[in-house]
Design a protein around this motif. Structure first.
Motif, PDB file in Angstrom:
ATOM      1  N   HIS A  30       0.649  -1.320   0.134  1.00  0.00           N
ATOM      2  CA  HIS A  30       0.091  -0.163   0.025  1.00  0.00           C
ATOM      3  C   HIS A  30       0.898   1.328  -0.102  1.00  0.00           C
ATOM      4  CE1 HIS A  30      -3.235  -2.884   0.870  1.00  0.00           C
ATOM      5  NE2 HIS A  30      -4.196  -1.968   0.835  1.00  0.00           N
ATOM      6  N   THR A  31       2.083   1.087   0.154  1.00  0.00           N
ATOM      7  CA  THR A  31       3.103   2.320   0.226  1.00  0.00           C
ATOM      8  C   THR A  31       4.203   2.274  -0.695  1.00  0.00           C
ATOM      9  OG1 THR A  31       2.728   2.366   2.494  1.00  0.00           O
ATOM     10  CG2 THR A  31       4.200   3.890   1.865  1.00  0.00           C
ATOM     11  N   VAL A  32       4.910   1.129  -0.600  1.00  0.00           N
ATOM     12  CA  VAL A  32       6.122   1.043  -1.475  1.00  0.00           C
ATOM     13  C   VAL A  32       5.619   0.822  -2.855  1.00  0.00           C
ATOM     14  CG1 VAL A  32       8.064  -0.512  -2.218  1.00  0.00           C
ATOM     15  CG2 VAL A  32       7.529  -0.050   0.251  1.00  0.00           C
ATOM     16  N   GLY A  33       4.531  -0.101  -2.995  1.00  0.00           N
ATOM     17  CA  GLY A  33       4.035  -0.429  -4.585  1.00  0.00           C
ATOM     18  C   GLY A  33       3.510   0.581  -5.126  1.00  0.00           C
ATOM     19  N   PRO A  34       2.429   1.547  -4.599  1.00  0.00           N
ATOM     20  CA  PRO A  34       2.167   2.564  -5.057  1.00  0.00           C
ATOM     21  C   PRO A  34       3.181   3.725  -5.632  1.00  0.00           C
ATOM     22  CG  PRO A  34       0.563   1.682  -3.533  1.00  0.00           C
ATOM     23  CD  PRO A  34       1.875   1.186  -3.169  1.00  0.00           C
ATOM     24  N   MET A  35       4.074   3.956  -4.731  1.00  0.00           N
ATOM     25  CA  MET A  35       5.184   5.023  -4.903  1.00  0.00           C
ATOM     26  C   MET A  35       5.807   4.424  -6.189  1.00  0.00           C
ATOM     27  SD  MET A  35       8.219   6.358  -2.742  1.00  0.00           S
ATOM     28  CE  MET A  35       7.513   6.096  -1.170  1.00  0.00           C
ATOM     29  N   ARG A  36       6.067   3.184  -6.475  1.00  0.00           N
ATOM     30  CA  ARG A  36       6.744   2.784  -7.540  1.00  0.00           C
ATOM     31  C   ARG A  36       5.959   2.875  -8.867  1.00  0.00           C
ATOM     32  NH1 ARG A  36       9.504  -2.521  -4.653  1.00  0.00           N
ATOM     33  NH2 ARG A  36      11.331  -1.462  -4.380  1.00  0.00           N
ATOM     34  N   ALA A  37       4.602   2.862  -8.556  1.00  0.00           N
ATOM     35  CA  ALA A  37       3.724   2.792  -9.652  1.00  0.00           C
ATOM     36  C   ALA A  37       3.754   4.510 -10.022  1.00  0.00           C
ATOM     37  CB  ALA A  37       2.287   2.432  -9.216  1.00  0.00           C
ATOM     38  N   GLY A  38       3.502   5.260  -9.162  1.00  0.00           N
ATOM     39  CA  GLY A  38       3.692   6.640  -9.363  1.00  0.00           C
ATOM     40  C   GLY A  38       4.883   7.107 -10.195  1.00  0.00           C
ATOM     41  N   ALA A  39       6.132   6.550  -9.731  1.00  0.00           N
ATOM     42  CA  ALA A  39       7.285   6.983 -10.456  1.00  0.00           C
ATOM     43  C   ALA A  39       7.288   6.254 -11.661  1.00  0.00           C
ATOM     44  CB  ALA A  39       8.465   6.428  -9.527  1.00  0.00           C
ATOM     45  N   ASP A  40       6.748   5.218 -12.010  1.00  0.00           N
ATOM     46  CA  ASP A  40       6.605   4.350 -13.130  1.00  0.00           C
ATOM     47  C   ASP A  40       5.997   5.281 -14.340  1.00  0.00           C
ATOM     48  OD1 ASP A  40       7.306   1.672 -14.818  1.00  0.00           O
ATOM     49  OD2 ASP A  40       5.258   2.086 -14.969  1.00  0.00           O
ATOM     50  N   ASP A  76      -0.093   9.511  -0.220  1.00  0.00           N
ATOM     51  CA  ASP A  76       1.176   9.951   0.133  1.00  0.00           C
ATOM     52  C   ASP A  76       2.240   9.338  -0.813  1.00  0.00           C
ATOM     53  OD1 ASP A  76       0.291  11.814   2.230  1.00  0.00           O
ATOM     54  OD2 ASP A  76       1.026  10.602   3.675  1.00  0.00           O
ATOM     55  N   ALA A  77       2.092   8.035  -0.852  1.00  0.00           N
ATOM     56  CA  ALA A  77       2.942   7.212  -1.603  1.00  0.00           C
ATOM     57  C   ALA A  77       2.936   7.666  -3.038  1.00  0.00           C
ATOM     58  CB  ALA A  77       2.963   5.902  -1.303  1.00  0.00           C
ATOM     59  N   VAL A  78       1.597   7.936  -3.641  1.00  0.00           N
ATOM     60  CA  VAL A  78       1.418   8.024  -4.975  1.00  0.00           C
ATOM     61  C   VAL A  78       1.972   9.348  -5.245  1.00  0.00           C
ATOM     62  CG1 VAL A  78      -0.279   8.429  -6.900  1.00  0.00           C
ATOM     63  CG2 VAL A  78      -0.610   6.477  -5.174  1.00  0.00           C
ATOM     64  N   ILE A  79       1.677  10.634  -4.502  1.00  0.00           N
ATOM     65  CA  ILE A  79       2.065  11.723  -4.670  1.00  0.00           C
ATOM     66  C   ILE A  79       3.802  11.828  -4.816  1.00  0.00           C
ATOM     67  CG2 ILE A  79       2.479  14.112  -3.631  1.00  0.00           C
ATOM     68  CD1 ILE A  79      -0.529  13.466  -2.333  1.00  0.00           C
ATOM     69  N   ALA A  80       4.517  10.989  -3.804  1.00  0.00           N
ATOM     70  CA  ALA A  80       5.898  10.980  -3.994  1.00  0.00           C
ATOM     71  C   ALA A  80       6.198  10.384  -5.170  1.00  0.00           C
ATOM     72  CB  ALA A  80       6.142   9.993  -2.876  1.00  0.00           C
ATOM     73  N   GLY A  81       5.629   9.175  -5.507  1.00  0.00           N
ATOM     74  CA  GLY A  81       6.030   8.595  -6.991  1.00  0.00           C
ATOM     75  C   GLY A  81       5.909   9.597  -8.020  1.00  0.00           C
ATOM     76  N   VAL A  95       7.675  12.089   2.320  1.00  0.00           N
ATOM     77  CA  VAL A  95       6.613  11.378   1.566  1.00  0.00           C
ATOM     78  C   VAL A  95       5.475  11.827   2.551  1.00  0.00           C
ATOM     79  CG1 VAL A  95       5.572   9.011   1.371  1.00  0.00           C
ATOM     80  CG2 VAL A  95       8.035   9.385   0.898  1.00  0.00           C
ATOM     81  N   HIS A  96       5.612  11.452   3.988  1.00  0.00           N
ATOM     82  CA  HIS A  96       4.390  11.465   4.897  1.00  0.00           C
ATOM     83  C   HIS A  96       3.800  13.008   5.195  1.00  0.00           C
ATOM     84  CE1 HIS A  96       5.404   7.204   5.258  1.00  0.00           C
ATOM     85  NE2 HIS A  96       6.453   7.473   5.855  1.00  0.00           N
ATOM     86  N   GLY A  97       2.662  12.952   5.263  1.00  0.00           N
ATOM     87  CA  GLY A  97       1.661  14.190   5.279  1.00  0.00           C
ATOM     88  C   GLY A  97       1.260  14.983   4.310  1.00  0.00           C
ATOM     89  N   ARG A  98       1.547  14.578   2.987  1.00  0.00           N
ATOM     90  CA  ARG A  98       0.940  15.288   2.026  1.00  0.00           C
ATOM     91  C   ARG A  98      -0.444  15.234   1.823  1.00  0.00           C
ATOM     92  NH1 ARG A  98       6.182  16.052   2.900  1.00  0.00           N
ATOM     93  NH2 ARG A  98       7.395  17.285   1.048  1.00  0.00           N
ATOM     94  N   TRP A  99      -0.877  13.996   1.970  1.00  0.00           N
ATOM     95  CA  TRP A  99      -2.278  13.876   1.907  1.00  0.00           C
ATOM     96  C   TRP A  99      -3.290  14.419   2.935  1.00  0.00           C
ATOM     97  CZ3 TRP A  99      -6.320  13.032  -1.245  1.00  0.00           C
ATOM     98  CH2 TRP A  99      -7.545  12.854  -0.558  1.00  0.00           C
ATOM     99  N   ALA A 100      -2.764  14.633   4.191  1.00  0.00           N
ATOM    100  CA  ALA A 100      -3.441  15.482   5.193  1.00  0.00           C
ATOM    101  C   ALA A 100      -3.605  16.858   4.822  1.00  0.00           C
ATOM    102  CB  ALA A 100      -2.526  14.982   6.520  1.00  0.00           C
TER     103      ALA A 100
END
Length: 456
Positions: A30-40, A76-81, A95-100
């Motif tokens: 839910h964190t690492v995978g979505p970040m990789r998806a966003g970056a991809d 947060d992870a998607v935004i970071a990616g 990474v953390h806190g962007r969605w809030a």
């Protein structure tokens, strides 16, 4: 498959450098995978020369990514990616806190493109082809969609992009040298040698000896640092549950007691240290997932602390665990959203038990026996995180499983490896159990403890 090195048709082995990927908490899927998806997705736009045309991003989180995404830090992870950040190197504070902030009405910029809360849609009842962890990323130029990709987060930080051609087609790229598909095949290859030897052959084929050796050392250094950071960090974990950290206080109490530390007590505290770090969104290693990240490092730390963390011992343990974990990933699952926590903590316990048995001189048959006992006694374990957070029951569950791995290894070493129920049978049973399990118990927080615990 993107992100970690892909599996290939010749065999199922997943490199230790990929199965134990360095990332951040609280969740690999839910964190690492979505970040990789966003970056991809960002990389694809850049490769196509269209990144500069984007005026708006859209993200649709589906299934479990939507149901427990906020508690797991998925937005947060998607935004970071999308910002081009990678889990292997990112500062967790970036990474953390962007969605809030978005949820509070703030507008964030991604390469100058405004991002608003309405751009991230939660659709827990939607899935792609029945997969529990899917997400759709879209890029717009004004009102026109110029790119859209669907990603699956398949556990352990691994992702798949729908429609992506196989990167190893035609034999391109390095491949494992051994073609086993299950535990029986692995044991056949390990006749007269060790399971770690077989795994090392594949690591060398994939990466070369120097990179494999350095990569394994880096994985262990990150695992060890995570434990030791957790042993000295106190406070309360983020999220509405207000869970207090216990590892540091427990470790301090043991030191003040001045008595030898019991094995189960040490294992529990090491595992708590890792999973408290994970719950806080810190730097952790998927082992094979973030939710199960404490089991294997705790057992390895306990087993090697008196011996000075000898490199050969570390490699034996991690390579044995990797070979076993590859079988779980190929023939069942390591994802709680797919098969419940039996797939995460259960697999981690089996991997840790196998590694410890090998480290203590067990034969390949005894190693396989240890892995089988471990998963057999995790069958049916559900994933029902309270509040959608990787805290209750996840943190304590890792501590219990670490102790179980030690007990299991002792049982396996009492025998000669001969046993009635084999690992392949138990893994297939785990797969079937996961298929039969209600979706409420697969990381959706819709059943079990998640609905029976009153949040304060």
């Amino acid at each position: 498959m993107t992100g970690p090195t892909t599996q290939v048709e010749r065999g199922i082995y997943v490199s230790a450098l990929d199965l134990f990927s360095i990332g951040i908490g609280p969740s690999s899927s839910h964190t690492v995978g979505p970040m990789r998806a966003g970056a991809d997705f960002r990389d694809l736009l850049a490769e196509r020369g269209r990144l500069g045309e984007v005026t708006r991003f859209g993200c649709r989180l589906q299934g479990s990514l939507a149901a427990t995404g906020i508690g797991h830090g998925t937005p947060d992870a998607v935004i970071a990616g999308l910002r081009g950040l990678r889990p292997e190197t990112v500062d967790p504070d970036e990474v953390h806190g962007r969605w809030a902030r978005l949820d509070a009405g703030e507008v964030l910029l991604v390469d100058g493109v405004p991002l608003r809360a309405a751009d991230i849609v939660f659709a827990p009842l939607s899935r792609h082809a029945g997969h529990p962890n899917s997400m759709v990323l879209t890029a717009y130029a004004d009102t026109a969609a110029i790119a859209e990709e669907t990603y699956l987060s398949i556990g352990g930080g691994f992702i798949e992009r729908i429609g992506e051609p196989a990167t190893d087609a035609g034999g391109a790229g390095p491949t494992p040298v051994h073609a086993y598909r299950n535990a029986a095949g692995l044991l056949a290859l390990a006749e007269g040698r060790s399971i770690a030897d077989v795994a090392w052959d594949d690591e060398v084929a994939l990466h070369g000896a120097d990179r494999a050796r350095d990569g394994i050392a880096a994985i262990w250094a990150s695992m060890r640092a995570c434990i030791e950071r957790g042993l000295r960090t106190e406070g309360t974990l983020p999220g509405g549950l207000k869970v207090p950290r216990r590892a540091a206080a427990g470790w301090r109490a043991i030191a003040q007691r001045g008595e030898p530390t019991a094995a189960d007590e040490a294992l529990a505290i090491y595992a708590l240290a890792v999973n408290e770090e994970n719950a806080a969104g810190g730097r952790v290693v998927t082992a094979p997932t973030n939710g199960a990240a404490g089991v294997l490092p705790a057992v390895l730390y306990y087993a090697t602390v008196q011996g000075g963390f000898a490199p050969d011992a570390i490699r034996t343990f991690l390579l044995t665990a990797t070979a076993v974990g590859s079988i779980f990933k190929a023939n069942a699952s390591i994802s709680g959203a797919e098969a419940g926590c039996q797939a995460e903590v259960g697999s981690a316990c089996a991997m840790a038990a196998a590694g410890l048995t090998a480290l203590r001189g067990g034969t390949p048959a005894q190693v396989e026996n240890a892995a089988e006992i471990a998963i057999e006694h995790h069958l049916g374990l559900t994933c029902d995180p309270v509040g959608g957070l990787v805290q209750i029951p996840c943190i304590e569950r890792n501590a219990v499983a670490a102790s179980t791995a030690l007990t299991v290894s002792r049982l396996a070493l009492l025998g000669d490896g001969t046993h009635i129920v084999h690992l392949d049978t138990t893994i297939e049973t785990m797969r079937q159990t996961g298929a039969d399990m209600s979706e409420r118990y697969k990381e959706t927080s819709e059943g079990g403890l998640a609905v029976n615990v009153v949040e304060c």
